[in-house]
Design a protein around this motif. Sequence first.
Motif, mmCIF file in Angstrom:
data_model
loop_
_atom_site.group_PDB
_atom_site.id
_atom_site.type_symbol
_atom_site.label_atom_id
_atom_site.label_comp_id
_atom_site.label_asym_id
_atom_site.label_seq_id
_atom_site.Cartn_x
_atom_site.Cartn_y
_atom_site.Cartn_z
ATOM 1 N N GLY A 185 -2.680 -4.766 -1.703
ATOM 2 C CA GLY A 185 -2.217 -4.372 -0.374
ATOM 3 C C GLY A 185 -3.336 -4.251 0.645
ATOM 4 N N ALA A 196 2.616 1.395 -3.674
ATOM 5 C CA ALA A 196 1.591 1.650 -4.695
ATOM 6 C C ALA A 196 1.610 3.102 -5.157
ATOM 7 N N PHE A 197 1.943 4.019 -4.248
ATOM 8 C CA PHE A 197 1.904 5.442 -4.601
ATOM 9 C C PHE A 197 3.085 5.873 -5.467
ATOM 10 N N PRO A 253 4.273 4.645 -8.454
ATOM 11 C CA PRO A 253 3.937 4.887 -9.871
ATOM 12 C C PRO A 253 3.070 6.139 -10.092
ATOM 13 N N GLN A 254 2.232 6.488 -9.091
ATOM 14 C CA GLN A 254 1.422 7.710 -9.232
ATOM 15 C C GLN A 254 2.288 8.961 -9.114
ATOM 16 N N SER A 283 -2.914 6.631 -12.060
ATOM 17 C CA SER A 283 -2.066 5.466 -12.326
ATOM 18 C C SER A 283 -2.807 4.162 -12.019
ATOM 19 N N MET A 329 -0.859 2.001 -9.650
ATOM 20 C CA MET A 329 -1.063 2.363 -8.251
ATOM 21 C C MET A 329 -2.258 1.630 -7.664
ATOM 22 N N THR A 379 0.826 -1.218 0.000
ATOM 23 C CA THR A 379 0.000 0.000 0.000
ATOM 24 C C THR A 379 0.860 1.269 0.000
ATOM 25 N N VAL A 392 -1.813 -2.357 -7.350
ATOM 26 C CA VAL A 392 -0.925 -2.724 -6.233
ATOM 27 C C VAL A 392 -1.612 -2.392 -4.906
ATOM 28 N N PHE A 393 -2.265 -1.207 -4.879
ATOM 29 C CA PHE A 393 -2.966 -0.768 -3.670
ATOM 30 C C PHE A 393 -4.069 -1.759 -3.279
#
Lengths: 84, 84
Positions: B46, A18-19, A21-22, B36, B39, A15, B42-43
């Motif tokens: 998670g 994940a941020f 790539p953004q 994204s 994002m 988690t 993956v999030f």
Amino acid sequence: MPTIEILGLIAAALTTSAFIPQVYKAWKYKSTKDISMTMYLVFLVGIILWLFYGIAIESLSVAVANGVTIVLALAIIIAKIRYK
Amino acid sequence: MPTIEILGLIAAALTTSAFIPQVYKAWKYKSTKDISMTMYLVFLVGIILWLFYGIAIESLSVAVANGVTIVLALAIIIAKIRYK
């Protein structure tokens, strides 16, 4: 380390990372029109509280994950301000 | 309820509700170019793990927050697929 803390650390790694790539996308393409500023401002306040919560309940996963996510959320907020 | 669980629930309410304006924005403007997909994928994985973690450590805040966030993240992923 208890097995459950390993699960927590994997969840935290996902988690939080994940941020990335953004952050990359926003800064590379200099475009943030579709990203909600309200989301990231509310989210930032929330993860600051999660950090305190993680420290209080002595959950390494919760504390570390939110500490790093604060930095990444700030990078998205700054991109949102710069590239309106 | 211990005071610390109240802090956790406020944190949970904020980081979960933060996604509502992003869901609204994506579906209203039908534009998700700057968001994204990596994002959110993956999030999503998670927060599914966080849900299990929250149940395992018996943290109401962690479990409920992630359960609701799964639904909101899915709404953003579906918008991202529909409005490329």
